[in-house]
Design a protein around this motif. Structure first.
Motif, mmCIF file in Angstrom:
data_model
loop_
_atom_site.group_PDB
_atom_site.id
_atom_site.type_symbol
_atom_site.label_atom_id
_atom_site.label_comp_id
_atom_site.label_asym_id
_atom_site.label_seq_id
_atom_site.Cartn_x
_atom_site.Cartn_y
_atom_site.Cartn_z
ATOM 1 N N MET A 57 1.919 1.621 -4.001
ATOM 2 C CA MET A 57 1.006 2.021 -4.620
ATOM 3 C C MET A 57 0.380 3.597 -3.960
ATOM 4 N N GLY A 58 1.088 4.227 -2.977
ATOM 5 C CA GLY A 58 0.669 5.552 -2.574
ATOM 6 C C GLY A 58 1.600 6.349 -3.331
ATOM 7 N N TYR A 59 2.612 6.131 -3.226
ATOM 8 C CA TYR A 59 4.056 6.445 -3.786
ATOM 9 C C TYR A 59 4.245 6.951 -5.736
ATOM 10 N N ILE A 60 3.393 5.445 -6.294
ATOM 11 C CA ILE A 60 2.803 5.390 -7.323
ATOM 12 C C ILE A 60 1.974 6.352 -7.480
ATOM 13 N N PHE A 61 0.883 6.490 -7.021
ATOM 14 C CA PHE A 61 -0.367 7.282 -7.257
ATOM 15 C C PHE A 61 0.408 9.069 -7.061
ATOM 16 N N GLU A 62 0.988 9.403 -6.312
ATOM 17 C CA GLU A 62 1.588 10.866 -6.164
ATOM 18 C C GLU A 62 1.778 11.051 -7.218
ATOM 19 N N GLU A 63 3.361 9.882 -7.240
ATOM 20 C CA GLU A 63 3.739 10.594 -8.713
ATOM 21 C C GLU A 63 3.087 11.001 -10.116
ATOM 22 N N LEU A 64 2.221 9.807 -10.079
ATOM 23 C CA LEU A 64 0.935 9.917 -10.963
ATOM 24 C C LEU A 64 0.031 11.338 -10.892
ATOM 25 N N ILE A 65 -0.218 11.837 -10.236
ATOM 26 C CA ILE A 65 -1.019 13.287 -9.848
ATOM 27 C C ILE A 65 0.534 14.242 -10.016
ATOM 28 N N ASN A 118 0.623 -1.086 0.290
ATOM 29 C CA ASN A 118 -0.199 0.033 -0.286
ATOM 30 C C ASN A 118 1.029 1.293 0.103
#
Length: 68
Positions: free
Chosen positions: A41-49, A38
């Motif tokens: 995945m949070g880091y991936i999401f933040e990077e995409l944003i 998790n």
């Protein structure tokens, strides 16, 4: 989500026979919880944003996710 114009990008990728290749590449990525926890995945999401927010808008004369 409209500002990303995914429908237009998908149409262009399909016209250039790239859509299948992109989907095939993503299908190879293991994003299961056993591989990506998790926090990761949070880091991936933040990077995409962040990347999406850093892209210039059409009003500035550019679009994001260009397909040539």
């Amino acid at each position: 989500m409209e500002r990303f114009a995914f429908d237009q990008h998908i149409t262009r990728m399909a016209e250039k026979n790239l859509l299948y290749e992109v989907i095939k590449a993503f299908a190879k990525v293991d994003l299961t919880p056993q591989r990506v926890d998790n926090i990761q995945m949070g880091y991936i999401f933040e990077e995409l944003i962040r990347v999406g927010a850093d892209k210039p808008t059409k009003k500035q004369g550019n679009t994001s996710l260009r397909v040539r």
